[in-house]
Design an enzyme around this catalytic site. Structure first.
Site, PDB file in Angstrom:
ATOM      1  N   HIS A  11      30.435  70.428  32.600  1.00  0.00           N
ATOM      2  CA  HIS A  11      29.294  70.756  31.740  1.00  0.00           C
ATOM      3  C   HIS A  11      28.346  69.569  31.600  1.00  0.00           C
ATOM      4  O   HIS A  11      28.703  68.415  31.885  1.00  0.00           O
ATOM      5  CB  HIS A  11      29.791  71.179  30.353  1.00  0.00           C
ATOM      6  CG  HIS A  11      30.553  70.091  29.659  1.00  0.00           C
ATOM      7  ND1 HIS A  11      29.937  69.050  28.995  1.00  0.00           N
ATOM      8  CD2 HIS A  11      31.879  69.863  29.558  1.00  0.00           C
ATOM      9  CE1 HIS A  11      30.847  68.242  28.506  1.00  0.00           C
ATOM     10  NE2 HIS A  11      32.045  68.713  28.832  1.00  0.00           N
ATOM     11  N   GLU A  87      39.038  72.234  27.751  1.00  0.00           N
ATOM     12  CA  GLU A  87      39.345  70.802  27.832  1.00  0.00           C
ATOM     13  C   GLU A  87      40.719  70.507  27.223  1.00  0.00           C
ATOM     14  O   GLU A  87      41.266  71.290  26.441  1.00  0.00           O
ATOM     15  CB  GLU A  87      38.251  70.003  27.109  1.00  0.00           C
ATOM     16  CG  GLU A  87      38.437  68.489  27.076  1.00  0.00           C
ATOM     17  CD  GLU A  87      38.514  67.836  28.447  1.00  0.00           C
ATOM     18  OE1 GLU A  87      39.526  68.057  29.146  1.00  0.00           O
ATOM     19  OE2 GLU A  87      37.587  67.078  28.795  1.00  0.00           O
TER      20      GLU A  87
END
Length: 199
Positions: A11, A87
């Site tokens: 990202h 994550e």
């Protein structure tokens, strides 16, 4: 059938990682720089090969990146969400400055894949869920170029899978924001084609 490709996209920038904070499950959006970073990814990914699927972590920064990719493709593709690409859970370290982790903790973390941040997740555990996610992609015999939008630790775990090495190699790789890493997707002979490509 041509080769099947998996491109792993990190990202774009958020306020947290711009300030060098640990950013695990904390759910920040992309900042202005991050939005600019991801705006050109769709076109760049199409140049690698026509994109057939876009899969993303459920966190907002990954979802925003995936939506920008989808909008940048010549043909719109609906973004799928897979929580296995989230994550690493940093637990009590989440949102804290990198400097808040003691040198002793860093030393242990770098050498022991079973080190667990307080209330968090180990790299070994992350590796298991990422491998499960990759197995699901391998079962897709139709798609030729799958794009997964994720985060530093899951992408590094996927690279370790492609290289056939342990997840501890993560500490010897560097991954930039809004970067692209492409793997030839093959259960028996996966291969890392490119790593950490940025625009």
């Amino acid at each position: 059938m041509g080769e099947r490709l998996l491109t792993l996209v990190r990202h774009g920038q958020t306020v947290a990682n711009a300030q060098n904070l640990l950013q695990g499950h904390i759910n920040h959006p992309l900042d202005e720089v991050g939005l600019l970073q991801v705006s050109l990814l769709g076109g760049a990914l199409q140049k690698i090969a026509p994109v057939s699927r876009v899969v993303a972590s459920p966190l907002l920064r990954a979802q925003q990146t995936a939506q920008a990719i989808s909008q940048g493709l010549s043909q719109h593709i609906e973004v799928e969400t897979d929580p296995r690409w989230i994550e690493l859970n940093y637990g009590d370290f989440d949102g804290q400055p990198v400097s808040s982790v003691s040198p002793e903790q860093w030393a242990t973390w770098r050498t022991d894949e079973h080190f667990r941040p307080p209330q968090g997740e180990t790299l070994a555990e992350l590796s298991v869920r990422v491998h499960d996610a990759i197995e699901a992609l391998l079962a897709d015999s139709v798609s030729s170029h799958i794009v997964v939008v994720s985060h530093v630790s899951p992408i590094k775990a996927a690279v370790a899978w492609a290289l056939g090495v342990g997840v501890e190699v993560s500490w010897r790789t560097a991954l930039d924001r809004a970067s692209m890493t492409t793997v030839r997707l093959d259960a028996k002979h996966p291969a890392l084609k490119t790593f950490n490509v940025t625009l």
